[in-house]
Design an enzyme around this catalytic site. Structure first.
Site, PDB file in Angstrom:
ATOM      1  N   LEU A  58      62.901  46.356  22.983  1.00  0.00           N
ATOM      2  CA  LEU A  58      63.441  45.305  23.842  1.00  0.00           C
ATOM      3  C   LEU A  58      62.291  44.706  24.642  1.00  0.00           C
ATOM      4  O   LEU A  58      61.567  45.421  25.328  1.00  0.00           O
ATOM      5  CB  LEU A  58      64.488  45.879  24.805  1.00  0.00           C
ATOM      6  CG  LEU A  58      65.711  46.522  24.181  1.00  0.00           C
ATOM      7  CD1 LEU A  58      66.637  47.068  25.275  1.00  0.00           C
ATOM      8  CD2 LEU A  58      66.450  45.539  23.293  1.00  0.00           C
ATOM      9  N   TYR A  59      62.135  43.399  24.547  1.00  0.00           N
ATOM     10  CA  TYR A  59      61.057  42.688  25.229  1.00  0.00           C
ATOM     11  C   TYR A  59      61.695  41.770  26.269  1.00  0.00           C
ATOM     12  O   TYR A  59      62.410  40.833  25.927  1.00  0.00           O
ATOM     13  CB  TYR A  59      60.247  41.885  24.214  1.00  0.00           C
ATOM     14  CG  TYR A  59      58.951  41.352  24.752  1.00  0.00           C
ATOM     15  CD1 TYR A  59      57.771  42.059  24.560  1.00  0.00           C
ATOM     16  CD2 TYR A  59      58.904  40.151  25.447  1.00  0.00           C
ATOM     17  CE1 TYR A  59      56.566  41.573  25.049  1.00  0.00           C
ATOM     18  CE2 TYR A  59      57.707  39.667  25.940  1.00  0.00           C
ATOM     19  CZ  TYR A  59      56.548  40.375  25.740  1.00  0.00           C
ATOM     20  OH  TYR A  59      55.354  39.904  26.222  1.00  0.00           O
ATOM     21  N   PHE A  60      61.456  42.083  27.532  1.00  0.00           N
ATOM     22  CA  PHE A  60      62.061  41.340  28.638  1.00  0.00           C
ATOM     23  C   PHE A  60      61.089  40.308  29.198  1.00  0.00           C
ATOM     24  O   PHE A  60      59.901  40.583  29.363  1.00  0.00           O
ATOM     25  CB  PHE A  60      62.422  42.298  29.788  1.00  0.00           C
ATOM     26  CG  PHE A  60      63.563  43.217  29.481  1.00  0.00           C
ATOM     27  CD1 PHE A  60      64.851  42.882  29.847  1.00  0.00           C
ATOM     28  CD2 PHE A  60      63.347  44.426  28.827  1.00  0.00           C
ATOM     29  CE1 PHE A  60      65.916  43.735  29.574  1.00  0.00           C
ATOM     30  CE2 PHE A  60      64.402  45.287  28.551  1.00  0.00           C
ATOM     31  CZ  PHE A  60      65.687  44.937  28.927  1.00  0.00           C
TER      32      PHE A  60
END
Length: 140
Positions: A58-60
């Site tokens: 997951l890349y925020f």
């Protein structure tokens, strides 16, 4: 876009984690909640950047109004997000490494035994302690 937003008074940053498929919804909600609690009303965007048989990354991306001290502002958010990542079963860093920024949360993630193992390997391979001192190995 990041530089233009910074010039207009926004704080813009990114962070990443990875987890097992079954943990991703909980991990996403935990990180998003921690960032919101730390920053007030940020725009929190997230995408899956890498996919594996067992899980994904997951890349925020986070955008919020910049406070007087944006470095302290992001530090507060990063600490909250890091604690949420570890508590939700994610890994503190996916592919960018651990380094000084993640060392404390990494120590929690790997536990006392993990730290002892890494210190043992480092002691054996780097007895003089000259390779990246203070970067990866949690303090004893």
């Amino acid at each position: 876009v990041r530089d233009a937003l910074l010039a207009e008074g926004a704080t813009v940053e990114t962070l990443e984690t990875a987890g097992f498929w079954s943990d991703l919804p909980r991990l996403y909600e935990a990180v998003r909640g921690a960032l919101t609690a730390a920053l007030g009303a940020p725009l929190v965007m997230c995408h899956i950047s890498h996919v594996y048989a067992t899980g994904a990354s997951l890349y925020f991306t986070v955008v919020t109004a910049q406070e007087e001290d944006p470095v302290a502002q992001w530090g507060r958010a990063k600490r909250a997000a890091s604690a949420a990542i570890v508590a939700a079963g994610g890994t503190i860093s996916h592919h960018h490494g651990v380094g000084r920024d993640h060392r404390e949360a990494y120590a929690v993630e790997i536990g006392e035994l993990g730290g002892e193992i890494l210190r043992g390997i480092k002691d054996r391979l780097d007895p003089e302690g000259i390779l990246n001192p203070g970067v990866l190995i949690p303090d004893s």
